[in-house]
Design a protein around this motif. Structure first.
Motif, short mmCIF file in Angstrom:
data_model
loop_
_atom_site.label_atom_id
_atom_site.label_comp_id
_atom_site.label_asym_id
_atom_site.label_seq_id
_atom_site.Cartn_x
_atom_site.Cartn_y
_atom_site.Cartn_z
N ALA A 189 31.69 56.16 28.46
CA ALA A 189 31.56 57.60 28.56
C ALA A 189 30.65 57.99 29.67
N ALA A 190 29.37 57.15 29.83
CA ALA A 190 28.81 57.26 31.01
C ALA A 190 29.34 57.03 32.32
N THR A 191 30.28 56.05 32.34
CA THR A 191 30.82 55.72 33.57
C THR A 191 32.04 56.58 33.84
N VAL A 192 32.53 57.15 32.98
CA VAL A 192 33.69 57.95 33.37
C VAL A 192 33.08 59.42 33.84
N PHE A 193 32.25 59.85 33.14
CA PHE A 193 31.38 61.28 33.55
C PHE A 193 30.96 60.96 35.06
N ALA A 194 30.26 59.87 35.28
CA ALA A 194 29.53 59.54 36.71
C ALA A 194 30.82 59.61 37.82
N LYS A 195 31.90 58.98 37.51
CA LYS A 195 32.96 58.82 38.37
C LYS A 195 33.48 60.19 38.75
N GLY A 196 33.85 61.02 37.63
CA GLY A 196 34.27 62.38 37.56
C GLY A 196 33.32 63.19 38.48
N TYR A 197 32.35 62.93 38.37
CA TYR A 197 31.33 64.00 39.17
C TYR A 197 31.42 63.56 40.65
N TYR A 198 31.51 62.21 40.87
CA TYR A 198 31.40 62.12 42.36
C TYR A 198 32.91 62.37 43.02
N GLU A 199 34.15 62.30 42.12
CA GLU A 199 35.00 62.60 42.48
C GLU A 199 35.22 64.16 42.88
N ARG A 200 34.43 64.97 41.96
CA ARG A 200 34.36 66.34 42.43
C ARG A 200 33.84 66.68 43.98
#
Length: 132
Positions: free
Chosen positions: A29-40
C-alpha cells in the motif's frame, strides 16, 4: 504429548505467517501510494500531488497555492534534467514496526535512460498513505 507440541508449533507458524502478510500488505500500500503520487508530478497534476502531502485538511488557500507552485517548479526543473522523468519504479520499502510510517524507495527514470533513487518518507493516516 508430541502431537500437542506439533499443534503448538503449527499454530505459532501460522501466526507468524499471518503477521508477515499484513506487513506485506502495508508495504504494498505504501509503495503504490508513493509511486502514484510521483506519477502525478510526471503527468502535471500538481494539485493531486499537494493532496498527497501530510497536511491538515484545512490549509489556507494562499499556502496551498504556494505548495502547488513549488511542485510545478520542481517538476519543470526535473524536465530540464536528462530529458525529464518518463517513469517511476518501486525499488523497495522499509516499514517502521512501531509507527505507521514507511520509507519508500522509488527509482525515477529519465528520458536519456539514466535513473536516480529517491527515498520518500510516508505516513499512514485513516487508512491512506501520505508523504511526510
Amino acid at each position: 504429548m508430541r502431537k500437542l507440541i506439533y499443534v503448538v508449533m503449527l499454530a505459532v507458524a501460522v501466526a507468524v505467517t499471518g503477521c508477515g502478510n499484513d506487513a506485506e500488505k502495508e508495504k504494498n500500500a505504501a509503495t503504490v501510494f508513493a509511486k502514484g503520487y510521483y506519477e502525478r508530478l510526471i503527468e502535471g497534476n500538481y494539485d493531486g500531488y499537494v493532496d498527497a502531502l501530510n497536511y491538515p485538511d484545512s490549509l489556507p488557500p494562499t499556502y496551498r497555492r504556494q505548495l502547488v507552485q513549488n511542485a510545478r517548479m520542481f517538476a519543470e526543473k526535473q524536465k530540464k534534467l536528462n530529458g525529464g522523468w518518463v517513469a517511476v519504479k518501486i525499488s523497495g520499502c522499509r516499514l517502521d514496526s512501531l509507527l505507521p510510517t514507511a520509507e519508500v524507495i522509488l527509482q525515477m527514470c529519465y528520458a536519456d535512460s539514466t535513473c536516480e533513487n529517491v527515498v520518500v518518507p510516508m505516513i499512514e493516516r485513516d487508512g491512506r498513505w501520505y508523504i511526510r
